[in-house]
Design a protein around this motif. Structure first.
Motif, PDB file in Angstrom:
ATOM      1  N   LYS A 123       0.826  -1.199   0.000  1.00 31.64           N
ATOM      2  CA  LYS A 123       0.000   0.000   0.000  1.00 31.64           C
ATOM      3  C   LYS A 123       0.867   1.257   0.000  1.00 31.64           C
ATOM      4  N   ALA A 124       1.951   1.230   0.756  1.00 34.80           N
ATOM      5  CA  ALA A 124       2.849   2.386   0.814  1.00 34.80           C
ATOM      6  C   ALA A 124       3.476   2.646  -0.551  1.00 34.80           C
ATOM      7  N   TRP A 125       3.874   1.561  -1.237  1.00 31.26           N
ATOM      8  CA  TRP A 125       4.468   1.747  -2.566  1.00 31.26           C
ATOM      9  C   TRP A 125       3.450   2.301  -3.538  1.00 31.26           C
ATOM     10  N   LEU A 126       2.225   1.770  -3.509  1.00 27.90           N
ATOM     11  CA  LEU A 126       1.181   2.242  -4.416  1.00 27.90           C
ATOM     12  C   LEU A 126       0.842   3.716  -4.189  1.00 27.90           C
ATOM     13  N   ALA A 127       1.037   4.184  -2.955  1.00 29.24           N
ATOM     14  CA  ALA A 127       0.753   5.582  -2.633  1.00 29.24           C
ATOM     15  C   ALA A 127       1.940   6.499  -2.905  1.00 29.24           C
ATOM     16  N   SER A 128       3.067   5.913  -3.302  1.00 26.52           N
ATOM     17  CA  SER A 128       4.282   6.698  -3.511  1.00 26.52           C
ATOM     18  C   SER A 128       4.352   7.275  -4.924  1.00 26.52           C
ATOM     19  N   ALA A 132       2.992   6.408  -9.451  1.00 28.87           N
ATOM     20  CA  ALA A 132       2.066   7.372 -10.060  1.00 28.87           C
ATOM     21  C   ALA A 132       1.569   6.861 -11.410  1.00 28.87           C
ATOM     22  N   GLY A 133       0.253   6.813 -11.577  1.00 27.51           N
ATOM     23  CA  GLY A 133      -0.339   6.378 -12.837  1.00 27.51           C
ATOM     24  C   GLY A 133      -0.504   4.877 -12.974  1.00 27.51           C
ATOM     25  N   VAL A 134      -0.004   4.113 -12.011  1.00 27.26           N
ATOM     26  CA  VAL A 134      -0.099   2.650 -12.087  1.00 27.26           C
ATOM     27  C   VAL A 134      -1.455   2.175 -11.577  1.00 27.26           C
ATOM     28  N   ASP A 135      -2.163   1.381 -12.381  1.00 28.95           N
ATOM     29  CA  ASP A 135      -3.429   0.820 -11.937  1.00 28.95           C
ATOM     30  C   ASP A 135      -3.492  -0.699 -12.114  1.00 28.95           C
ATOM     31  N   THR A 136      -2.419  -1.271 -12.650  1.00 27.77           N
ATOM     32  CA  THR A 136      -2.371  -2.714 -12.888  1.00 27.77           C
ATOM     33  C   THR A 136      -1.019  -3.260 -12.463  1.00 27.77           C
ATOM     34  N   LEU A 137      -1.045  -4.340 -11.668  1.00 23.65           N
ATOM     35  CA  LEU A 137       0.195  -4.959 -11.209  1.00 23.65           C
ATOM     36  C   LEU A 137       0.327  -6.363 -11.776  1.00 23.65           C
ATOM     37  N   GLY A 158      -8.357  -5.469   0.306  1.00 22.50           N
ATOM     38  CA  GLY A 158      -9.073  -4.439  -0.439  1.00 22.50           C
ATOM     39  C   GLY A 158      -8.194  -3.514  -1.252  1.00 22.50           C
ATOM     40  N   VAL A 159      -7.000  -3.971  -1.620  1.00 21.25           N
ATOM     41  CA  VAL A 159      -6.109  -3.136  -2.433  1.00 21.25           C
ATOM     42  C   VAL A 159      -6.732  -2.963  -3.819  1.00 21.25           C
ATOM     43  N   ASP A 160      -6.969  -1.717  -4.209  1.00 24.31           N
ATOM     44  CA  ASP A 160      -7.774  -1.411  -5.389  1.00 24.31           C
ATOM     45  C   ASP A 160      -6.924  -1.218  -6.645  1.00 24.31           C
TER      46      ASP A 160
END
Length: 205
Positions: A123-128, A132-137, A158-160
């Motif tokens: 979650k911390a990485w996704l918020a960093s 930015a701009g990433v929606d698919t992992l 619940g990671v979106d």
């Protein structure tokens, strides 16, 4: 269809928002050259989202889609000693080596333990800014089972984001001789390295 005015009751506004489908790139399936059928996968590689990708396709997708990121969930020891995909955005381990080096006789290996901070680190990485701009992992481990378990943890939390399991991982599946020479990122001839770059393991540089 629910019509709203600026005088609409807050409850109706909330209901309308809940019923409105989100239009985003994350809801669009990736275009794959080698689609993976669920029935061809072992149970350990299957996920709740049901989204799968081969390492070979992952290399092509990452080159063409800036909204997609590759996350390596193997242990830092594996990354350090076996290498990693140069395209990996981050190494966020879902499991770590058991500090007691407990031996699993059935598997013929030392046991791993869950990384208790895995979801929070993700979650911390996704918020960093890095995400930015990433929606698919595209989630990758050694050969596709740990990454499936990691996806389950993210779904439960619940990671979106859209989550694809890289079903053959970095090293690939084993052949009859027990060697990981069948598929996977390295065997696909995709770029990889032993040299760990700064920032690959967020918060540990």
């Amino acid at each position: 269809m629910i019509r709203m005015t600026r005088f609409a009751a807050p409850a109706l506004v909330a209901l309308a928002l809940a019923l409105t489908p989100l239009a985003s790139a994350a809801s669009e399936a990736l275009t794959l050259q080698e689609p993976v059928a669920t029935e061809t996968l072992s149970k350990s590689k299957q996920t709740a989202p049901g989204l799968y990708i081969t390492a070979a396709d992952a290399g092509r997708v990452l080159a063409d889609n800036p909204n997609v990121a590759l996350i390596d969930v193997r242990t830092p020891s594996e990354v350090n000693l076996i290498g990693y995909a140069t395209a990996a955005a981050a190494n966020i381990p879902s499991k770590l080596m058991d500090p007691a080096l407990s031996f699993d006789a059935k598997k013929g290996m030392y046991k791993m333990v869950d990384n208790p901070a895995f979801v929070d680190e993700m979650k911390a990485w996704l918020a960093s800014d890095a995400a930015a701009g990433v929606d698919t992992l595209l989630v990758m481990c050694r050969s596709g089972s740990r990454s499936a378990a990691a996806i389950s943890k993210l779904v439960e939390a619940g990671v979106d984001v859209t989550l694809y399991n890289v079903v053959d991982g970095f090293e690939g599946d084993t052949n009859d001789a027990g060697a990981r020479a069948v598929n996977g990122w390295r065997n696909a001839g995709l770029p990889w390295t032993y040299k760990v770059r700064e920032g690959l393991r967020p918060g540990y540089n």
